[in-house]
Design a protein around this motif. Sequence first.
Motif, mmCIF file in Angstrom:
data_model
loop_
_atom_site.group_PDB
_atom_site.id
_atom_site.type_symbol
_atom_site.label_atom_id
_atom_site.label_comp_id
_atom_site.label_asym_id
_atom_site.label_seq_id
_atom_site.Cartn_x
_atom_site.Cartn_y
_atom_site.Cartn_z
ATOM 1 N N GLY A 76 0.820 -1.218 0.000
ATOM 2 C CA GLY A 76 0.000 0.000 0.000
ATOM 3 C C GLY A 76 0.846 1.257 0.000
ATOM 4 O O GLY A 76 0.523 2.251 -0.670
ATOM 5 N N VAL A 77 1.971 1.260 0.736
ATOM 6 C CA VAL A 77 2.870 2.416 0.755
ATOM 7 C C VAL A 77 3.488 2.637 -0.619
ATOM 8 O O VAL A 77 3.577 3.795 -1.115
ATOM 9 C CB VAL A 77 3.954 2.206 1.831
ATOM 10 N N LEU A 89 2.294 1.656 -3.547
ATOM 11 C CA LEU A 89 1.274 2.118 -4.498
ATOM 12 C C LEU A 89 0.881 3.573 -4.231
ATOM 13 O O LEU A 89 0.646 4.349 -5.170
ATOM 14 C CB LEU A 89 0.036 1.205 -4.402
ATOM 15 N N THR A 90 0.824 3.919 -2.969
ATOM 16 C CA THR A 90 0.497 5.315 -2.652
ATOM 17 C C THR A 90 1.596 6.256 -3.155
ATOM 18 O O THR A 90 1.318 7.348 -3.694
ATOM 19 C CB THR A 90 0.323 5.471 -1.131
ATOM 20 N N THR A 91 2.845 5.833 -3.008
ATOM 21 C CA THR A 91 3.959 6.647 -3.515
ATOM 22 C C THR A 91 3.905 6.764 -5.035
ATOM 23 O O THR A 91 4.126 7.859 -5.609
ATOM 24 C CB THR A 91 5.289 6.028 -3.081
ATOM 25 N N THR A 132 1.257 6.504 -6.878
ATOM 26 C CA THR A 132 0.111 7.366 -7.215
ATOM 27 C C THR A 132 0.483 8.841 -7.071
ATOM 28 O O THR A 132 0.094 9.704 -7.886
ATOM 29 C CB THR A 132 -1.076 7.019 -6.307
ATOM 30 N N LEU A 133 1.263 9.183 -6.049
ATOM 31 C CA LEU A 133 1.701 10.556 -5.854
ATOM 32 C C LEU A 133 2.596 11.035 -6.997
ATOM 33 O O LEU A 133 2.432 12.166 -7.513
ATOM 34 C CB LEU A 133 2.439 10.667 -4.512
ATOM 35 N N SER A 152 0.622 11.479 -10.103
ATOM 36 C CA SER A 152 -0.167 12.707 -9.991
ATOM 37 C C SER A 152 0.647 13.920 -10.423
ATOM 38 O O SER A 152 0.125 14.861 -11.058
ATOM 39 C CB SER A 152 -0.645 12.889 -8.543
ATOM 40 N N TYR A 157 9.892 8.730 -7.960
ATOM 41 C CA TYR A 157 9.427 7.483 -7.300
ATOM 42 C C TYR A 157 10.599 6.743 -6.663
ATOM 43 O O TYR A 157 10.511 6.268 -5.523
ATOM 44 C CB TYR A 157 8.725 6.593 -8.326
ATOM 45 N N CYS A 162 12.003 5.875 2.049
ATOM 46 C CA CYS A 162 11.234 4.975 2.938
ATOM 47 C C CYS A 162 12.075 3.841 3.479
ATOM 48 O O CYS A 162 11.969 3.474 4.665
ATOM 49 C CB CYS A 162 10.024 4.427 2.177
#
Length: 430
Positions: free
Chosen positions: A362-363, A365-367, A369-370, A373, A416, A423
């Motif tokens: 999830g981390v 994929l969230t990164t 997505t950011l 964006s 990315y 992280c």
Amino acid sequence: MRRTGLPARDLRILDPLLSYPSTVLGRERAIVINLEHIKAIITAQEVLLMNSRDPSVVPFVEELQSRILCHYQATKSQINGEDSNWTNLYDLEAPQSRTSSPQNFSGGFPQFEDENEERKEDGKQSLENRDGSKVLPFEFVALEACLEAACSCLENEAKTLEQEAHPALDKLTSKISTLNLERVRQIKSRLVAITGRVQKVRDELEHLLDDDEDMAEMYLTEKLMQQLENSSTSSINERDDMDDEVLQSNMNNRTTAEISLEATGGSTSYEADFQNTENIHDNLFTQNIHSRASHGTRTSTTHSAISKHLDVEELEMLLEAYFVQIDGTLNKLSTLREYVDDTEDYINIMLDDKQNHLLQMGVMLTTATLVVSAFVVVAGIFGMNINIELFDEHKSGMQEFLWTVGGGATGSIFLYVVAIAWCKHKRLLE
């Protein structure tokens, strides 16, 4: 209630419509047993079963009959001809014959009375096999059969559950699915139920072992023989009192005869004096009988107390044997419970590990997505209806478009990679 002398509250324990835990009660004339599928009343001479036609109780009935038959044959062969009280112990219809038979041979002679008391004392200690092992009383034979049946039933259920539990738990460890979880849930429910039943039987046996008075109440045969001896002694005393009255009346008659004969002559007076001396001897003889009878009663009571103490120790050894067996079953169930708990802990660890992987994903994929964006912002800017040189057909073309798209994608990927490295540097990701 008239047959066994039990109150209604004790009989209520055996009611199949009521749910009572495992219980073993010792009363004055009977033992009440409610162990698993066995609901019985044991007396000094018989066993009453509430559910003898139950298919699960039929094997126990057959085993109980065989044990009682063997016990009766062993007891009859060892005490045959020694004491009529023991030979008629299983006769429910003739209690008077048991109490009257020894009195006919020991009523007026102290030497026979002493022999009778010694035979009674020896009769209690003569219930031994040829190899020296002691034969248990009737109620202990029946009690042992009940305990063995209950302990064996619980042990078989525990063994069956253990054989079913290990494969199901191993399969759940290898593959976590709804079907495997449901099987393990049912096994755990059965394990909790069986453990509670085994624990109740164990607690009941432990309670009996801790209380000597409760164990002493279970000696029905000894109490029955004590009652027979007391009735026999009371009958002897009554007959001795009657003999004393007869001797007293004879002495009065002879005294009257002595007075009348003294008036007749000297030779007759000599004969009366001889009779008077004989009466005094008879009185002393009668008092000797009473003293021996009372001494025999005290000796029998003392011996009964000593033998009762020894019998309590014997019953304690019997109960300890089945306490060890039921405690072993409880330990086996406890081990199985620990295995189930270990499997649950292992499954929880596996689930936590998978949850951690999902959180890491999830981390990431969230990164991503950011970063995407940010590239979408570039596309949004170029999608606006504005006039710039890049949109001029004469000054721009495909090459500029490719450079713009490639540069935006390269920049997004760079961002990315930098975010993932940060992280991992902060140990948010493995």
